[in-house]
Design an enzyme around this catalytic site. Structure first.
Site, PDB file in Angstrom:
ATOM      1  N   ASP A 144      -2.886   6.675   3.320  1.00 31.68           N
ATOM      2  CA  ASP A 144      -2.961   6.037   2.013  1.00 31.68           C
ATOM      3  C   ASP A 144      -3.085   7.174   0.996  1.00 31.68           C
ATOM      4  OD1 ASP A 144      -3.759   4.137  -0.113  1.00 31.68           O
ATOM      5  OD2 ASP A 144      -5.753   4.983   0.210  1.00 31.68           O
ATOM      6  N   ASP A 167      -4.221   6.720  -3.004  1.00 26.11           N
ATOM      7  CA  ASP A 167      -5.311   6.592  -3.982  1.00 26.11           C
ATOM      8  C   ASP A 167      -6.643   6.293  -3.303  1.00 26.11           C
ATOM      9  OD1 ASP A 167      -2.737   5.093  -5.728  1.00 26.11           O
ATOM     10  OD2 ASP A 167      -3.729   6.919  -6.418  1.00 26.11           O
TER      11      ASP A 167
HETATM   12  C1  XBP Z   1      -3.970   1.973  -5.052  1.00 24.60           C
HETATM   13  C2  XBP Z   1      -3.390   0.935  -5.946  1.00 24.60           C
HETATM   14  C3  XBP Z   1      -2.424   1.369  -7.023  1.00 24.60           C
HETATM   15  C4  XBP Z   1      -3.137   2.277  -8.019  1.00 24.60           C
HETATM   16  C5  XBP Z   1      -2.412   2.338  -9.343  1.00 24.60           C
HETATM   17  O1  XBP Z   1      -2.962   2.276  -4.135  1.00 24.60           O
HETATM   18  O2  XBP Z   1      -3.658  -0.227  -5.757  1.00 24.60           O
HETATM   19  O3  XBP Z   1      -1.964   0.199  -7.668  1.00 24.60           O
HETATM   20  O4  XBP Z   1      -4.423   1.719  -8.297  1.00 24.60           O
HETATM   21  O5  XBP Z   1      -1.090   2.803  -9.129  1.00 24.60           O
HETATM   22  P1  XBP Z   1      -3.287   2.881  -2.639  1.00 24.60           P
HETATM   23  P2  XBP Z   1       0.141   2.006  -9.773  1.00 24.60           P
HETATM   24  O6  XBP Z   1      -4.788   2.874  -2.439  1.00 24.60           O
HETATM   25  O7  XBP Z   1      -2.548   1.958  -1.700  1.00 24.60           O
HETATM   26  O8  XBP Z   1      -2.738   4.287  -2.668  1.00 24.60           O
HETATM   27  O9  XBP Z   1      -0.231   1.696 -11.211  1.00 24.60           O
HETATM   28  O10 XBP Z   1       1.310   2.955  -9.665  1.00 24.60           O
HETATM   29  O11 XBP Z   1       0.282   0.766  -8.932  1.00 24.60           O
HETATM   30 MG    MG Z   2      -6.405   3.563  -1.414  1.00 20.31          MG
END
Ligand code: XBP
Ligand code: MG
Length: 250
Positions: free
Chosen positions: A7, A9
């Site tokens: 993953d 973020d």
């Molecule tokens: C985290 C999310 C993303 C980010 C914002 O993604 O839910 O939506 O918060 O990015 P993960 P965007 O933990 O799966 O990496 O605005 O580009 O969606």
């Molecule tokens: Mg994440």
């Protein structure tokens, strides 16, 4: 063990509070909306994955002042594109470093010839900007597949993004292991049949990770050891490939 699937973020880097949230607020200000997502509100809004979906959920649940527009989804998409530009700028300014131990584990796996992949809800441009600026220029080449954002119809907690990555790599769930940070994330990876290692963060520390094979506060470094919150201790200071492999084989 034929692939480590990460993953982004909250896992590779703590991008939410000081990255995405700041980028959303910059886009809102640029659009003259007077919307401000403070840290607490953003923590609630993170329940919905995907920035465009998060904005729509905010409109529907918080009913903020906004312009009457013909096509709301087009308006949200334009606002979100502006947010992505701001996020990329923040990455290019080096604002968000990789989390503890991430560079070390990615390098160990790469050098050992263990294929790497990414399965994330965020936008592909954001993944590129993070890898280029926080890992190293050209770092994308370390990842056999980067599954991101709208490439799949349903975002996490749906399994789609992990299933997509495994299909692209022609691998089965039992050949892989996933790395996540949130309840939405582990529900996605588990629904795709993947063993999952979790490193919690400020927004997710209290979430349910009972399905994880290991829960840590961070991947850690020798000088900055990880703490095991749940799962199989190995008497190690930090999460390394040997520990990951032991969890995969268990
Ligand atoms: C985290 C999310 C993303 C980010 C914002 O993604 O839910 O939506 O918060 O990015 P993960 P965007 O933990 O799966 O990496 O605005 O580009 O969606
Ligand atoms: Mg994440």
């Amino acid at each position: 063990m034929k692939a480590l699937i990460f993953d982004v973020d909250g896992t590779l880097a703590d991008t939410e509070r000081d990255g995405h949230r700041v980028a959303f607020n910059l886009a809102f200000a640029e659009a003259g909306l007077g919307w401000e997502w403070d840290e607490a509100l953003y923590g609630e809004l993170l329940a919905v994955t995907g920035g465009k979906e998060r904005i729509l959920n905010y409109i529907n649940t918080n009913n903020p002042e906004r312009p009457e527009v013909e096509d709301l989804s087009a308006w949200i998409a334009a606002l979100h594109a502006s947010k992505t530009r701001h996020f990329v700028t923040l990455m290019e300014a080096g604002k968000i470093p990789l989390r503890s131990g991430v560079r070390r584990l990615l390098t160990e796996a790469h050098d050992a010839g263990v294929p790497l992949a990414i399965a994330t809800t965020t936008t592909p441009q954001n993944v590129s900007a993070l890898l280029e600026n926080a890992l190293f220029p050209g770092a994308e080449s370390w990842f056999e597949v980067i599954g991101a954002g709208d490439i799949v119809p349903a975002k996490k907690p749906a399994p789609d993004i992990y299933t997509y990555v495994m299909e692209q790599m022609r691998l089965k769930p039992e050949e892989c292991i996933a790395f996540e940070d949130s309840s939405n994330g582990i529900r996605s990876s588990r629904a795709a049949g993947l063993r999952t290692i979790v490193t919690v963060n400020g927004y997710t520390a209290d979430e349910d990770f009972s399905e994880a094979v290991l829960v840590l506060d961070q991947m850690g470094e020798a000088a900055d050891p990880c703490r095991v919150i749940a799962g199989k201790e190995m008497g190690k200071q930090c999460l390394d490939l040997e520990w990951v492999r032991a969890l995969w084989e268990a």
